[in-house]
Structures are given as structure tokens and as C-alpha cells.
Design an enzyme around this catalytic site. Structure first.
Site, mmCIF file in Angstrom:
data_model
loop_
_atom_site.group_PDB
_atom_site.id
_atom_site.type_symbol
_atom_site.label_atom_id
_atom_site.label_comp_id
_atom_site.label_asym_id
_atom_site.label_seq_id
_atom_site.Cartn_x
_atom_site.Cartn_y
_atom_site.Cartn_z
ATOM 1 N N GLN A 95 0.776 -1.177 -0.135
ATOM 2 C CA GLN A 95 -0.004 0.034 -0.043
ATOM 3 C C GLN A 95 0.676 1.293 0.057
ATOM 4 O O GLN A 95 0.297 2.371 -0.063
ATOM 5 C CB GLN A 95 -0.955 0.141 1.275
ATOM 6 C CG GLN A 95 -2.038 -1.255 1.197
ATOM 7 C CD GLN A 95 -2.476 -1.426 2.655
ATOM 8 O OE1 GLN A 95 -3.384 -0.850 3.003
ATOM 9 N NE2 GLN A 95 -1.780 -2.140 3.431
ATOM 10 N N HIS A 113 -1.348 1.600 -4.227
ATOM 11 C CA HIS A 113 -1.904 2.851 -3.878
ATOM 12 C C HIS A 113 -0.939 3.805 -4.912
ATOM 13 O O HIS A 113 -1.166 4.943 -4.588
ATOM 14 C CB HIS A 113 -1.740 3.299 -2.741
ATOM 15 C CG HIS A 113 -3.025 2.526 -1.992
ATOM 16 N ND1 HIS A 113 -3.140 2.448 -0.362
ATOM 17 C CD2 HIS A 113 -4.158 1.856 -2.329
ATOM 18 C CE1 HIS A 113 -4.094 1.815 -0.090
ATOM 19 N NE2 HIS A 113 -4.768 1.325 -0.894
ATOM 20 N N CYS A 124 -5.661 14.254 -19.717
ATOM 21 C CA CYS A 124 -5.363 13.430 -20.763
ATOM 22 C C CYS A 124 -4.740 12.146 -20.346
ATOM 23 O O CYS A 124 -4.623 11.202 -20.795
ATOM 24 C CB CYS A 124 -4.401 13.947 -21.884
ATOM 25 S SG CYS A 124 -2.549 14.051 -21.156
ATOM 26 N N CYS A 140 0.726 19.910 -17.897
ATOM 27 C CA CYS A 140 1.336 18.823 -18.828
ATOM 28 C C CYS A 140 1.675 19.670 -20.012
ATOM 29 O O CYS A 140 0.918 20.501 -20.601
ATOM 30 C CB CYS A 140 -0.094 18.001 -18.990
ATOM 31 S SG CYS A 140 0.254 16.881 -20.463
ATOM 32 N N ASN A 206 3.128 -6.750 13.272
ATOM 33 C CA ASN A 206 2.579 -5.445 13.806
ATOM 34 C C ASN A 206 2.884 -5.365 15.096
ATOM 35 O O ASN A 206 2.420 -6.154 15.872
ATOM 36 C CB ASN A 206 1.274 -5.219 13.473
ATOM 37 C CG ASN A 206 0.647 -3.746 13.469
ATOM 38 O OD1 ASN A 206 1.200 -3.150 14.402
ATOM 39 N ND2 ASN A 206 -0.131 -3.366 12.273
#
Ligand code: APR
Length: 242
Positions: A95, A113, A124, A140, A206
Site C-alpha cells: 500500500q 496505491h 489526458c 502537462c 505489527n
């Protein structure tokens, strides 16, 4: 006597979250020092915020680029990368957007992600890698639209193909190791279910219990670097489901 090593498994998936990079100095999102405590995601990390004030959203992401650029992969990233250099098929489903898995040498990586170092034209859709910080060019070349970080903000959809591959790999692995995720953000938080359905041995690394803890056979309560070291060393008691 030594217990199972990582090399005793054929297909391993490491499912990582912000806690994986915490010991590199990258702040987590939640908990003590969590980034969402200081910065309201509704102002900095969703499409509405970008539509309202792209410059402010870019300022926040340039701050994050600066933070991450000062960090290096930690021992945990390197252990995962080394595991992938053997015959075992090792995939990292992450992630994290910081790019530290790739920097440590992992090759098979699915970034659920997106990546902080890639930008996408909001108009675009063209994409571009940009390792510099700060990102200075905000419009852009091709169409004049705004570049935005190519990451998944709150309310954005994940890339379908990436999510599909993650589900397939997780369903067919024999060892699934979750490292440093609070397991509260969906659809990523749902992925460990696929490991359970596929009958993989499931390990949660964890320091704290999470809402997904019950999905795991083994709970390693401690920091990622220490627990991954013990896993790689084949610590005898480590994989005994308690
Ligand atoms: N080792 C292992 N785990 C750790 C460590 C450590 N050294 N330090 C903290 N943790 C754990 C915390 O206990 C917590 O459960 O890492 C977890 C970090 O949780 P979050 O900050 O919520 O990160 P994550 O689960 O990756 O967030 C998911 O939320 O905002 C979104 O898109 C963002 O990808 C992110 C998603």
C-alpha cells in the site's frame, strides 16, 4: 533446532503498509505521529481538494517527496528483497507509495496505491516518472492540464489489473506475511481474506493488534525489522500458531 525459513515456502506474498517504512523514518498515516493527524486528507488527499486548490495539494505532496527522499530502505525491506533472489516466488503487494521496496532490490512489486514518484495528467491521463523533489512542473506539456501524483487518494479507485493480480497471487501463495498495516483502508484491507481462502500460512507483523488480526495464524508483535530478521533466520518458535 531451527524452525521454518522463508526458503521453505514456494510462493510468498509480503503485504505491506506504512509500518514497513516506519523504521526508515517515513511517517505512518495513523497512530502516534501519523500524517492524517496533522494534515486533513479532505484538504490534501482527495480529488475534490485537488480540483479546488491543486497548488495546495502539490505543496503537501512535495513535502512528502522531501520526507521520503531523505529516507533509505531498512533491514526489513532488504530481507524481503533477498528472499526474492532465491527460487521462491516472492511478491510484494504494498500500500506504500514511497518506492522503498524497489530501491531495496525487490522486483516483483504490486503498488496498490500508486507511487509518489510518478505523476499523471489529470486531463489526458499520460504518465511520467519524476524522481525530483520538489516537482516543479505542474502543467502537462501535451494538453496543459494539471499533473497530479499518480497515487490513490481517498475516494479514488484502485487500478483494476493491479488489484486482480494481487488477489490471484494472494489466493495461490503458501505464506502470506502482512507487515505494518492498520487494516482499516479498503479494498486493500480485504486482501488477507484471499490468503485465508487459499489456505496459506498467515503471519501478521505489527506491534499492535489490528481489526484483521483474527485472520492470521501467527501474530508477531514487534517492529518489522526485528520480526522479519527472526523470520528470515528461522527462529524455531516463531511460526508456531499460538
Ligand atoms: N513495524 C511494523 N508495524 C508498525 C511499525 C513498525 N516499526 N510502526 C508502526 N507500525 C504499524 C502500526 O501499528 C499500524 O498498524 O503500522 C501500521 C500503520 O498503519 P497506517 O498508518 O494506517 O498505514 P497503512 O495501513 O499502510 O494505511 C493504509 O491508508 O491513508 C491511506 O493510502 C494510505 O496506503 C495508506 C492506507
Amino acid at each position: 533446532m531451527s524452525g521454518p525459513h522463508l526458503r521453505d515456502f514456494n510462493r510468498i506474498v509480503f503485504f505491506t503498509g506504512a509500518g514497513m517504512s516506519a523504521e526508515s523514518g517515513v511517517p505512518t498515516y495513523r497512530g502516534a505521529g501519523g500524517i492524517w493527524k496533522e494534515y486533513d486528507y479532505r484538504r490534501y488527499a482527495c480529488q475534490d481538494a485537488f480540483n479546488r486548490d491543486p497548488a495546495a495539494v502539490w505543496e503537501f505532496h512535495n513535502y512528502r517527496r522531501r520526507l521520503v527522499a531523505a529516507c533509505a530502505p531498512n533491514l526489513g525491506h532488504r530481507i524481503i528483497a533477498r528472499a526474492g533472489q532465491r527460487e521462491t516466488r516472492v511478491t510484494v503487494v504494498t500500500q506504500n507509495i514511497d518506492g522503498l521496496h524497489a530501491l531495496s532490490g525487490s522486483r516483483d512489486i504490486l503498488e496498490l496505491h500508486g507511487n509518489l514518484w510518478r505523476v499523471r495528467c489529470d486531463t489526458c491521463g499520460v504518465k511520467q516518472q519524476d524522481p525530483h523533489e520538489p516537482r516543479e512542473q505542474l502543467r502537462c506539456d501535451g494538453c496543459g492540464g494539471w499533473w497530479r501524483p499518480d497515487i490513490v487518494w481517498f475516494g479514488d479507485f484502485l487500478n483494476d489489473a493491479t488489484l486482480h493480480s494481487a488477489k490471484q497471487l494472494i489466493s495461490s501463495c503458501d505464506l502470506f506475511v502482512s507487515v505494518g498495516t492498520s487494516a482499516v483502508v479498503y479494498p486493500a484491507a480485504h486482501l488477507p481474506e484471499y490468503a485465508r481462502a487459499g489456505k496459506a500460512l498467515r503471519v501478521e507483523i505489527n506491534p499492535d493488534e489490528t481489526p484483521a488480526s483474527e485472520l492470521y495464524d501467527v501474530h508477531l508483535r514487534g517492529p518489522a525489522t526485528e520480526m522479519l530478521t527472526r523470520l528470515a533466520d528461522g527462529d524455531p518458535q516463531l511460526l508456531d500458531p499460538a
